[in-house]
Every structure is written in structure tokens, then in C-alpha cells.
Design a protein around this motif. Structure first.
Motif, mmCIF file in Angstrom:
data_model
loop_
_atom_site.group_PDB
_atom_site.id
_atom_site.type_symbol
_atom_site.label_atom_id
_atom_site.label_comp_id
_atom_site.label_asym_id
_atom_site.label_seq_id
_atom_site.Cartn_x
_atom_site.Cartn_y
_atom_site.Cartn_z
ATOM 1 N N TYR A 35 -8.071 1.644 11.890
ATOM 2 C CA TYR A 35 -6.736 1.162 11.964
ATOM 3 C C TYR A 35 -5.562 1.382 12.150
ATOM 4 C CZ TYR A 35 -10.173 1.368 7.321
ATOM 5 O OH TYR A 35 -11.307 0.828 7.133
ATOM 6 N N GLN A 37 -1.548 0.768 10.483
ATOM 7 C CA GLN A 37 -0.339 0.393 9.682
ATOM 8 C C GLN A 37 1.250 0.281 9.887
ATOM 9 O OE1 GLN A 37 -0.741 3.787 7.042
ATOM 10 N NE2 GLN A 37 -0.282 2.128 4.943
ATOM 11 N N LYS A 40 5.276 0.302 5.561
ATOM 12 C CA LYS A 40 5.580 -0.533 4.003
ATOM 13 C C LYS A 40 4.616 -1.155 4.614
ATOM 14 C CE LYS A 40 9.768 0.563 4.067
ATOM 15 N NZ LYS A 40 10.474 1.882 2.983
ATOM 16 N N LYS A 41 3.220 -1.454 5.493
ATOM 17 C CA LYS A 41 1.772 -2.145 5.011
ATOM 18 C C LYS A 41 0.858 -1.682 4.430
ATOM 19 C CE LYS A 41 3.961 -6.015 5.956
ATOM 20 N NZ LYS A 41 3.856 -7.772 4.996
ATOM 21 N N PRO A 42 -0.570 -2.104 4.150
ATOM 22 C CA PRO A 42 -1.574 -1.226 4.002
ATOM 23 C C PRO A 42 -2.297 -1.342 5.300
ATOM 24 C CG PRO A 42 -1.978 -3.307 3.755
ATOM 25 C CD PRO A 42 -0.792 -3.558 3.720
ATOM 26 N N PRO A 43 -3.406 -0.391 5.451
ATOM 27 C CA PRO A 43 -4.410 -0.246 6.885
ATOM 28 C C PRO A 43 -4.731 -1.854 6.968
ATOM 29 C CG PRO A 43 -4.284 1.452 5.671
ATOM 30 C CD PRO A 43 -3.746 0.777 5.157
ATOM 31 N N LEU A 45 -7.706 -2.694 9.302
ATOM 32 C CA LEU A 45 -9.030 -2.815 10.663
ATOM 33 C C LEU A 45 -9.102 -2.945 11.431
ATOM 34 C CD1 LEU A 45 -11.710 -1.597 10.415
ATOM 35 C CD2 LEU A 45 -12.599 -3.686 9.391
ATOM 36 N N LEU A 88 0.922 3.270 12.924
ATOM 37 C CA LEU A 88 0.480 4.148 12.930
ATOM 38 C C LEU A 88 -1.100 4.027 12.873
ATOM 39 C CD1 LEU A 88 -0.188 7.641 11.244
ATOM 40 C CD2 LEU A 88 0.403 6.471 9.514
ATOM 41 N N GLU B 88 2.457 6.780 -1.667
ATOM 42 C CA GLU B 88 1.633 5.967 -1.772
ATOM 43 C C GLU B 88 0.327 4.600 -2.039
ATOM 44 O OE1 GLU B 88 4.610 3.534 -0.472
ATOM 45 O OE2 GLU B 88 2.633 1.732 -0.444
ATOM 46 N N PHE B 90 -3.608 2.874 -2.948
ATOM 47 C CA PHE B 90 -3.765 1.798 -2.242
ATOM 48 C C PHE B 90 -5.334 1.453 -3.182
ATOM 49 C CE2 PHE B 90 -1.219 0.598 1.648
ATOM 50 C CZ PHE B 90 -0.535 1.777 1.814
ATOM 51 N N VAL B 102 -13.695 -2.638 4.543
ATOM 52 C CA VAL B 102 -12.570 -2.463 3.177
ATOM 53 C C VAL B 102 -11.181 -3.058 3.693
ATOM 54 C CG1 VAL B 102 -11.147 -0.304 1.758
ATOM 55 C CG2 VAL B 102 -14.125 0.036 3.060
ATOM 56 N N PHE B 104 -7.751 -3.340 2.336
ATOM 57 C CA PHE B 104 -6.372 -1.981 0.878
ATOM 58 C C PHE B 104 -5.903 -4.195 0.431
ATOM 59 C CE2 PHE B 104 -7.716 2.063 2.432
ATOM 60 C CZ PHE B 104 -8.178 1.938 3.779
ATOM 61 N N GLY B 105 -5.052 -3.248 -0.579
ATOM 62 C CA GLY B 105 -4.525 -3.694 -1.408
ATOM 63 C C GLY B 105 -3.077 -3.787 -0.866
ATOM 64 N N ILE B 106 -1.634 -4.278 -0.956
ATOM 65 C CA ILE B 106 -0.723 -3.545 -0.244
ATOM 66 C C ILE B 106 0.350 -2.734 -0.465
ATOM 67 C CG2 ILE B 106 0.953 -5.026 -2.091
ATOM 68 C CD1 ILE B 106 2.572 -5.904 -0.163
#
Lengths: 114, 114
Positions: A35, A37, A40-43, A45, A88, B88, B90, B102, B104-106
Motif C-alpha cells: 500500500y 499512504q 493525512k490520507k488512507p492507504p 492498494l 509511507l 487515526e 479507518f 480492501v 479504506f475510508g478517509i
């Protein structure tokens, strides 16, 4: 042992460098993931390997090249990256096979491209 | 296409107060739902998951979540928040039918004040 390890923890590379990220798990999992990232964002894929075969590539640029040498190891080879690739990078693993299973995440590699 | 919505980007609660983090999903069939927590600069840790069965699921660290099909929601709750819960959170969904994809939400950033 429910640990996923990632090395290195931090990596700084220039745009012409070649480097690799490494991920390892010893839980007998047969699915492994990369993933990305951003702050301030989600991972997001990038790749999924299932039984050492690439099963999902989320249209990732070819400057990212994944490799799964065996069921415990996952590498991400990096070449000619751009500054916007700084992020990340998280590795995860799960039981794999048919069905849905929870993913176990490593601590990540913080990549900075200069 | 599947999607996950976390309407609250940032929540502040006092230590000892109760907590509810909201999550809504968009998917036709019953999805596989997860809540993960991420401390700064760290990987993600699974708090709990819902695949089927009892709609109230218990997780680690005193968290629970309730699946409500009629509201397409999977909200996370904790009766008494501790300062160490600041992180955080998720919500995630796997509706890929066993292909381990999968989304993820924000994320919701939880701040705990003394």
C-alpha cells in the motif's frame, strides 16, 4: 508471531537511484500486499500477491516493481521515482486463499524522493 | 463500485467520555467490514471485523462496532476513552468477493483531551 517487518524504516533516494523495500512475515500467510499512504490520507492498494503470484496491480507506474521470491518475502523495487512518490509504504499480509481475511500490517517505510 | 464514508474528519473527546465514530458503506450485498487504528508514523492495527452473524462485534482495546444493514452503517464505539486512544481510525470494506481488495475510508482523527 503476528508480526510483519519492513526494512528500511526510512529511505531517502534521488530520482535516478534504484532502491528496494523489503517486507517479511512468518505467519504462514499466503497473501501479501503493498500500500501507499500519503500524509493525512488512507492507504491505497498498489499490489496483491496470492500464493506468490501477482493477482492485483492497481495500475501502478512501472517505476514500482514488486517481487515475491517466496511465501514469506515481498519486495518493492524502486527506480526513477518522482518527488510525488514520497509517502509511507505499507506492507501487509493475510491468510490468503478463497474468502476474506484480516490483514496484518507492518510499520511501514517512510520514503522521501529528492 | 464499493465506497466507504467517514463523515467526521476530526473528533475531540474528553478522557473518560464515550466515543462513536461513524462509517457508512455503499455496496449491494453484505460487505466485509473492518475498523483499523493507526498511531502517527505507524502501521495499521485491526480493531475488529464483521463478516456475518451477530451484528454487534467486540474488538480489542474495549472497542465494539454495530453493523446496521438498514442504515448501511458500521459505527465504532467505546464507552470510556483513554488518552492512549488518540490516533487515526479507518473504516474499511472488502466487497471483492474474496480477492482481498480492501477500500479504506478517509479516516477520522481522534484527539483526547484530559
Amino acid at each position: 508471531d503476528t508480526e510483519v517487518t519492513q526494512t528500511p524504516k526510512h529511505l531517502v533516494m534521488g530520482m535516478t537511484n534504484k532502491k528496494s523495500l523489503k517486507c517479511e512475515q512468518h505467519m504462514g500467510h499466503r497473501a501479501m500486499y503493498w500500500y501507499k499512504q500519503k500524509a493525512k490520507k488512507p492507504p491505497e492498494l498498489m499490489f496483491v500477491y496470492s500464493y506468490e503470484k501477482l493477482s492485483i496491480n492497481e495500475s501502478v507506474p512501472s517505476r514500482f516493481s514488486p517481487e515475491c521470491p517466496n511465501s514469506s518475502l515481498l519486495n518493492l523495487h524502486l527506480h526513477a521515482l518522482q518527488p510525488e512518490d514520497s509517502a509511507l509504504y505499507l506492507c501487509a499480509s493475510s491468510q490468503g486463499g478463497a474468502g476474506t481475511y484480516e490483514q496484518y500490517f507492518g510499520p511501514g517505510t517512510r520514503l522521501t524522493v529528492t | 463500485a464499493q465506497s466507504v464514508t467517514q463523515p467526521d474528519i476530526h473528533i475531540t473527546v474528553s478522557e473518560g467520555a464515550s466515543l462513536e465514530l461513524r462509517c457508512n458503506y455503499s455496496y449491494g450485498a453484505t460487505p466485509y467490514l473492518f475498523w483499523y487504528v493507526q498511531s502517527p508514523g505507524q502501521g495499521l492495527q485491526l480493531l475488529l471485523k464483521y463478516f456475518s452473524g451477530d451484528t454487534l462485534v467486540q474488538g480489542i482495546k474495549g472497542f465494539e462496532a454495530e453493523f446496521k444493514r438498514s442504515q448501511s452503517s458500521f459505527n465504532l464505539r467505546k464507552p470510556s476513552v483513554h488518552w492512549s486512544d488518540a490516533a487515526e481510525y479507518f473504516c474499511a470494506v472488502d466487497s471483492s468477493g474474496g480477492y482481498q481488495k480492501v477500500t479504506f475510508g478517509i479516516g477520522t482523527k481522534l484527539q483526547v483531551i484530559p
